[in-house]
Design a protein around this motif. Structure first.
Motif, PDB file in Angstrom:
ATOM      1  N   THR A   1       0.696  -0.214   8.001  1.00  0.00           N
ATOM      2  CA  THR A   1       1.020   1.059   8.461  1.00  0.00           C
ATOM      3  C   THR A   1       1.782   0.932   9.820  1.00  0.00           C
ATOM      4  O   THR A   1       2.048   2.158  10.478  1.00  0.00           O
TER       5      THR A   1
ATOM      6  N   LEU B   1      -3.718  -4.836   5.968  1.00  0.00           N
ATOM      7  CA  LEU B   1      -3.788  -4.426   7.470  1.00  0.00           C
ATOM      8  C   LEU B   1      -4.492  -3.105   7.638  1.00  0.00           C
ATOM      9  O   LEU B   1      -3.863  -2.244   6.871  1.00  0.00           O
ATOM     10  N   GLY B   2      -5.359  -2.878   8.402  1.00  0.00           N
ATOM     11  CA  GLY B   2      -5.892  -1.584   8.709  1.00  0.00           C
ATOM     12  C   GLY B   2      -6.985  -1.321   7.317  1.00  0.00           C
ATOM     13  O   GLY B   2      -7.354  -2.366   6.680  1.00  0.00           O
ATOM     14  N   TYR B   3      -7.209  -0.023   7.230  1.00  0.00           N
ATOM     15  CA  TYR B   3      -8.200   0.272   6.046  1.00  0.00           C
ATOM     16  C   TYR B   3      -7.553   0.850   4.908  1.00  0.00           C
ATOM     17  O   TYR B   3      -7.910   0.687   3.729  1.00  0.00           O
ATOM     18  N   ALA B   4      -6.466   1.643   5.328  1.00  0.00           N
ATOM     19  CA  ALA B   4      -5.936   2.483   4.269  1.00  0.00           C
ATOM     20  C   ALA B   4      -4.623   1.902   3.570  1.00  0.00           C
ATOM     21  O   ALA B   4      -3.715   1.276   4.220  1.00  0.00           O
TER      22      ALA B   4
ATOM     23  N   GLU C   1      -2.452   6.397   4.562  1.00  0.00           N
ATOM     24  CA  GLU C   1      -1.780   5.670   5.769  1.00  0.00           C
ATOM     25  C   GLU C   1      -1.032   6.539   6.663  1.00  0.00           C
ATOM     26  O   GLU C   1      -1.057   6.566   7.859  1.00  0.00           O
TER      27      GLU C   1
ATOM     28  N   GLU D   1      -3.988   7.310   8.442  1.00  0.00           N
ATOM     29  CA  GLU D   1      -4.350   6.141   9.413  1.00  0.00           C
ATOM     30  C   GLU D   1      -3.475   6.183  10.747  1.00  0.00           C
ATOM     31  O   GLU D   1      -4.045   5.671  11.704  1.00  0.00           O
TER      32      GLU D   1
ATOM     33  N   GLY E   1      -0.437  -2.070   2.392  1.00  0.00           N
ATOM     34  CA  GLY E   1      -1.231  -1.174   3.320  1.00  0.00           C
ATOM     35  C   GLY E   1      -0.536  -1.396   4.865  1.00  0.00           C
ATOM     36  O   GLY E   1      -1.295  -1.097   5.527  1.00  0.00           O
TER      37      GLY E   1
HETATM   38 CA    CA Z   1      -3.138   0.226   6.408  1.00  0.00          CA
END
Ligand code: CA
Ligand code: URA
Length: 434
Positions: A90, A243-246, A252, A255, A88
């Motif tokens: 992005t 990394l991040g949420y998506a 992504e 995001e 993930g």
């Molecule tokens: Ca991500």
């Protein structure tokens, strides 16, 4: 020169000359050196290593084995960013428009590849109409005009590396720092970068699982780059959790849009600002890292980074209205909530297992022939260190099939909850320059 003598030379721990390395790479590329001899040599390198000079020579021999992209018609210092891969991640989607917005030329050649989610091109193709099949002249023109364009991989780049990497894969010689470092750097250099910012990931979801190994790889690549006249630096960043949420292609992109206006996840935003500052600095668009960071923060706040993303999508045929209305991106049929079965603090979100769950949904390719479902994936609602109540949402599962039992099981296995307070992991471990 005879290959058998060279194998013996490395077996006994001696250093190759530049000519010897050129002989080996040319011979292996043109087929005059067979796989069995190259296998013996890679195993000897695995055990005996290579000096800095040998690594630089090996890198450049692989660069010369095929085409090299000439970006000299593009004004300014071309800084490329490379990530050693994660779950993930992005950053590329964000960094391109972000640094372009402050005047750094981004001339990106990108591939599809295998993985938990698609590559950058797959992600961008979730924007309807967007395409990377453009002529070289058009590509150069777009970068000069907009400071950013992405082109699909074409030509015959580093054939020696392709052949060697495939051989290493089946001879247990992938895990050799000199071979990994020269493999990665040869591709970046052949793609025409003047300067290179490396994001070396560390942790469960990374190629290098420990900080020591990640540091060794980062150091090796930074030394090769600088040795061959391309300014190179590396950041070592966490990939123990995603990394991040998506995690997913269209997810992504959404995001990235949030992050470009400064409303993205904290970790993704911070890593983009750190990597971006180094890119801006190496491109000489700022005289210090702190000045570079200020420029990037301003581009997020005043909307110019997002505007750059729109121009970029439009100039390559994409429907830029998705930026203001992300519901126009591919949408999954089902959104299923995974709920916490107990209260406490999230202590682990094992990145590679989360990646596998995304793949089960169809977000990535297992083989070159697999097709990708751009709409599906995962959105984390909690990250390591967050407090959670029983029954609270941990993950949203975006799926195009109704039964996600297997995915849920995989997720529950990979997310651990502890009764004690947990500190979030360090995001950036080290920044390595020479
Ligand atoms: Ca991500
Ligand atoms: N990635 C590469 O491109 N090459 C290697 O050797 C290992 C990982």
């Amino acid at each position: 020169m005879r290959m058998v003598d060279l194998i013996e030379k490395k077996r006994d721990g001696n250093e190759f000359t530049t000519d010897e390395i050129n002989f080996i790479i040319q011979g292996y590329t043109n087929g005059s050196i067979p796989d069995y001899q190259m296998s013996a040599l890679t195993m000897a390198i695995f055990f005996k290593g290579m000096t800095d000079r040998e690594r630089a020579d090996l890198t450049m021999a692989m660069v010369r084995s095929g085409d090299q992209i000439d970006l000299s018609a593009i004004e300014g210092i071309k800084v490329d960013k490379h990530s050693t891969g994660g779950v993930g991640d992005t950053t590329t989607l964000v960094l391109g428009p972000l640094v372009a917005a402050v005047g750094v030329p981004v001339a990106k050649m990108s591939g599809r590849g295998l993985g938990h989610t698609g590559g950058t091109i797959d992600k961008l193709e979730s924007v309807s109409g967007f395409h990377v099949e453009i002529e070289n002249e058009k590509f150069i023109e777009l970068v000069n005009q907009n400071k950013i364009a992405v082109i699909g991989q074409s030509g015959n780049l580093t054939p020696a590396d392709k052949k060697l990497y495939a051989l290493r894969d089946v001879t247990a010689t992938v895990d050799s720092i000199p071979l990994i470092a020269s493999s990665i750097m040869s591709k970046k250099i052949a793609a025409g970068a003047d300067a290179i910012v490396l994001d070396v990931k560390t942790g469960a979801g990374a190629f290098m699982k420990t900080l020591d190994d990640s540091r060794d790889l980062a150091n090796a690549m930074v030394r090769i780059g600088n040795h061959v006249g391309r300014r190179t630096m590396a950041v070592i960043s966490d990939m123990s959790q995603p990394l991040g949420y998506a995690i997913g292609n269209a997810l992504e992109v959404k995001e990235a849009i949030d992050t470009l206006i400064g409303k993205g996840p904290d970790d993704l935003t911070e890593l983009c600002l750190t990597l971006g500052s180094h890119m801006v600095y190496l491109a000489k668009k700022a005289s210090s890292l702190s000045e570079a960071r200020e420029l990037l923060e301003k581009a997020m706040q005043d909307g110019s980074a997002l505007e750059k993303f729109k121009v970029f999508l439009e100039s390559q045929g994409g429907d830029a209205s998705i930026v203001d209305d992300p519901s126009k991106l591919p949408q999954a049929k089902y959104i299923v909530e995974l709920k916490a079965t107990e209260a406490g603090f999230v202590s682990e979100i094992v990145a590679d297992q989360i990646g596998t769950a995304a793949m089960l949904l169809g977000a990535g390719r297992a083989t070159k022939e697999s097709t990708i479902d751009l709409a599906v994936g995962l959105v984390l609602r909690k990250k390591v260190g967050d407090q959670v109540q029983a029954g609270e949402s941990l993950v949203l599962i975006y799926s195009n099939f109704e039964n996600v039992t297997e995915v849920k099981e995989k997720l529950l296995e990979s997310i651990k909850i502890s009764p004690e307070k947990v500190k979030p992991p360090t995001l950036i471990y080290e920044e390595i320059t020479i």
